[in-house]
Design a protein around this motif. Structure first.
Motif: not given
Length: 140
Positions: A32-37, A51-58, A79-83, A91-96
């Motif tokens: 499912s869609l996973t947030a950074g909480r 939030q992306a870092e936490q979402a990847f831990r999730n 999904f990134i609401p703010r362009q 950049g973070f996701i590209g590394e992961r």
């Protein structure tokens, strides 16, 4: 007969809205869609990259619960609401995802509330990361 496993992460929304964090059908894994909480502390970072870092831990914890790893990811929807956050977050996701290279979609659209600055949806195939891969580059 297919082996079906459904996993809850502890998010209060999963019970309230009747869904699973992960549904694994044999080797296919749908997340499912996973947030950074942080599901234990209920805290969420104030930046999109945080939030992306936490979402990847999730995501990694959810994948591990069904015997998979980030290397098994074959598709992601981001999904990134703010362009204005896209360059740093991607950049973070590209590394992961370096060397994993899943099919990917990035969308800038509103999420469930203004505090949500990043969410990701994953499809994986258990064991895909350990298989020999054929890589092609094409020009259209």
């Amino acid at each position: 007969m297919a082996q079906i496993t459904k996993v809850k992460s502890g998010s209060i929304l999963e019970d309230r809205e009747s869904y699973s964090r992960v549904v694994a059908v044999d080797n296919w894994i749908f997340m499912s869609l996973t947030a950074g909480r942080d599901y234990k502390t209920r805290k969420m970072p104030e930046t999109a990259v945080g939030q992306a870092e936490q979402a990847f831990r999730n995501v990694e914890g959810a994948l591990a619960s069904v015997g998979a790893t980030l290397g098994d990811v074959v598709r992601s929807r981001v999904f990134i609401p703010r362009q204005s956050d896209v360059v740093d977050v991607m950049g973070f996701i590209g590394e992961r995802f370096r060397g994993i290279d899943p099919a990917s979609c990035v969308t800038c659209s509103p999420l469930g509330g203004p505090e949500y600055l990043f969410e990701i949806e994953i499809t994986a195939y258990r064991g895909a990361g350990e298989q020999e891969q054929k890589r092609l580059t094409i020009s259209l």
